[in-house]
Design an enzyme around this catalytic site. Structure first.
Site, PDB file in Angstrom:
ATOM      1  N   ARG A   1      -1.947  -5.942  -8.597  1.00  0.00           N
ATOM      2  CA  ARG A   1      -0.978  -7.014  -8.335  1.00  0.00           C
ATOM      3  C   ARG A   1      -1.110  -8.052  -9.445  1.00  0.00           C
ATOM      4  NH1 ARG A   1      -3.124  -7.206  -2.273  1.00  0.00           N
ATOM      5  NH2 ARG A   1      -4.931  -6.664  -3.526  1.00  0.00           N
TER       6      ARG A   1
ATOM      7  N   SER B   1      -3.009  -7.505   2.854  1.00  0.00           N
ATOM      8  CA  SER B   1      -3.273  -7.397   4.289  1.00  0.00           C
ATOM      9  C   SER B   1      -3.682  -8.755   4.850  1.00  0.00           C
ATOM     10  CB  SER B   1      -4.403  -6.401   4.557  1.00  0.00           C
ATOM     11  OG  SER B   1      -4.042  -5.129   4.119  1.00  0.00           O
TER      12      SER B   1
ATOM     13  N   LYS C   1     -17.206  -7.128   3.435  1.00  0.00           N
ATOM     14  CA  LYS C   1     -16.073  -7.872   2.862  1.00  0.00           C
ATOM     15  C   LYS C   1     -15.528  -8.932   3.844  1.00  0.00           C
ATOM     16  CE  LYS C   1     -11.641  -6.829   0.695  1.00  0.00           C
ATOM     17  NZ  LYS C   1     -10.724  -5.730   0.417  1.00  0.00           N
TER      18      LYS C   1
ATOM     19  N   HIS D   1       0.840  -1.206   0.000  1.00  0.00           N
ATOM     20  CA  HIS D   1       0.000   0.000   0.000  1.00  0.00           C
ATOM     21  C   HIS D   1       0.874   1.255   0.000  1.00  0.00           C
ATOM     22  CE1 HIS D   1      -3.086  -2.582   2.354  1.00  0.00           C
ATOM     23  NE2 HIS D   1      -3.580  -2.406   1.154  1.00  0.00           N
TER      24      HIS D   1
HETATM   25  P1  ADP Z   1      -5.895  -5.746   0.453  1.00  0.00           P
HETATM   26  O1  ADP Z   1      -6.252  -6.434  -0.837  1.00  0.00           O
HETATM   27  O2  ADP Z   1      -4.504  -5.935   0.883  1.00  0.00           O
HETATM   28  O3  ADP Z   1      -6.920  -5.918   1.539  1.00  0.00           O
HETATM   29  P2  ADP Z   1      -6.933  -3.069   0.162  1.00  0.00           P
HETATM   30  O4  ADP Z   1      -8.357  -3.365  -0.093  1.00  0.00           O
HETATM   31  O5  ADP Z   1      -6.626  -2.335   1.403  1.00  0.00           O
HETATM   32  O6  ADP Z   1      -5.941  -4.258   0.074  1.00  0.00           O
HETATM   33  O7  ADP Z   1      -6.334  -2.324  -1.097  1.00  0.00           O
HETATM   34  C1  ADP Z   1      -6.194  -0.957  -1.287  1.00  0.00           C
HETATM   35  C2  ADP Z   1      -5.480  -0.718  -2.592  1.00  0.00           C
HETATM   36  O8  ADP Z   1      -4.118  -1.095  -2.454  1.00  0.00           O
HETATM   37  C3  ADP Z   1      -6.008  -1.519  -3.787  1.00  0.00           C
HETATM   38  O9  ADP Z   1      -5.897  -0.710  -4.930  1.00  0.00           O
HETATM   39  C4  ADP Z   1      -5.052  -2.676  -3.884  1.00  0.00           C
HETATM   40  O10 ADP Z   1      -4.976  -3.187  -5.173  1.00  0.00           O
HETATM   41  C5  ADP Z   1      -3.757  -1.997  -3.480  1.00  0.00           C
HETATM   42  N1  ADP Z   1      -2.798  -2.931  -2.954  1.00  0.00           N
HETATM   43  C6  ADP Z   1      -2.966  -3.786  -1.941  1.00  0.00           C
HETATM   44  N2  ADP Z   1      -1.837  -4.495  -1.744  1.00  0.00           N
HETATM   45  C7  ADP Z   1      -0.948  -4.085  -2.690  1.00  0.00           C
HETATM   46  C8  ADP Z   1       0.383  -4.467  -3.036  1.00  0.00           C
HETATM   47  N3  ADP Z   1       1.020  -5.425  -2.390  1.00  0.00           N
HETATM   48  N4  ADP Z   1       0.991  -3.805  -4.048  1.00  0.00           N
HETATM   49  C9  ADP Z   1       0.321  -2.848  -4.718  1.00  0.00           C
HETATM   50  N5  ADP Z   1      -0.939  -2.471  -4.462  1.00  0.00           N
HETATM   51  C10 ADP Z   1      -1.561  -3.077  -3.462  1.00  0.00           C
END
Ligand code: ADP
Length: 161
Positions: free
Chosen positions: A90, A128, A41, A17
């Site tokens: 990703r 996460s 979710k 993130h």
């Molecule tokens: P997660 O899938 O880890 O629960 P979130 O819903 O918090 O993530 O995702 C928020 C944003 O961050 C989304 O656009 C997601 O694609 C991006 N994101 C999550 N993990 C990564 C990563 N390892 N590298 C790049 N972007 C990421």
């Protein structure tokens, strides 16, 4: 001044993130990291306020603020005059869902663009949920999350707070 929004659950924030947030901060004048509740979710590990506080402790860029919203993302974008929603991509598994979301948001509010930044190679498989799973099973998460907040995550996974 061009404002972008980086939305997500951030439960908790990972190095993946942060990489996206910092790269967005280099491209746009202002970035709002938006912690969405997404209650349907999954069961979250950290409350919204805790997630905001963890994010604020690790974000170093001066043009980034953290906020929360439990309504429609495009409504928030309209209110803030944001020009872009920045998402990290990703593996291919992210693609279908993100593509669908981007098209929906575009049809609801054509003035906002969804901008995809590719995940850095080392973060390609980082999420996460993976951090929580590894940590709960006693594994080492130091290469997945910012050093400043790793102790907080270890504590929560052990059920110490
Ligand atoms: P997660 O899938 O880890 O629960 P979130 O819903 O918090 O993530 O995702 C928020 C944003 O961050 C989304 O656009 C997601 O694609 C991006 N994101 C999550 N993990 C990564 C990563 N390892 N590298 C790049 N972007 C990421």
């Amino acid at each position: 001044m061009k404002t972008a929004i980086c939305p997500g659950s951030f439960d908790p924030v990972t190095l993946g993130h942060l990489d996206i947030i910092e790269r967005a901060a280099d491209i746009f004048d202002n970035v709002i990291v938006l912690v969405m509740s997404n209650s349907s979710k999954y069961q979250s590990m950290f409350t919204i306020d805790e997630r905001i506080s963890l994010l604020e402790r690790c974000i170093k860029s001066k043009n980034v603020v953290v906020d929360t919203y439990d309504g429609l993302l495009v409504q928030y974008a309209k209110e803030k005059g944001a020009v872009a929603i920045v998402k990290g991509l990703r593996a291919m598994s992210d693609f279908d869902y993100e593509f669908q979301q981007a098209l929906t948001n575009k049809s609801l509010y054509p003035d906002v663009e969804t901008v995809f930044l590719t995940a850095s190679g080392k973060n390609m498989f980082l999420s996460s949920s993976m951090v929580k799973e590894v940590c709960t099973l006693g594994g080492d998460i130091n290469s997945f999350v910012p050093a400043d907040i790793a102790p907080d995550i270890y504590k929560r996974c052990k059920g110490d707070n």
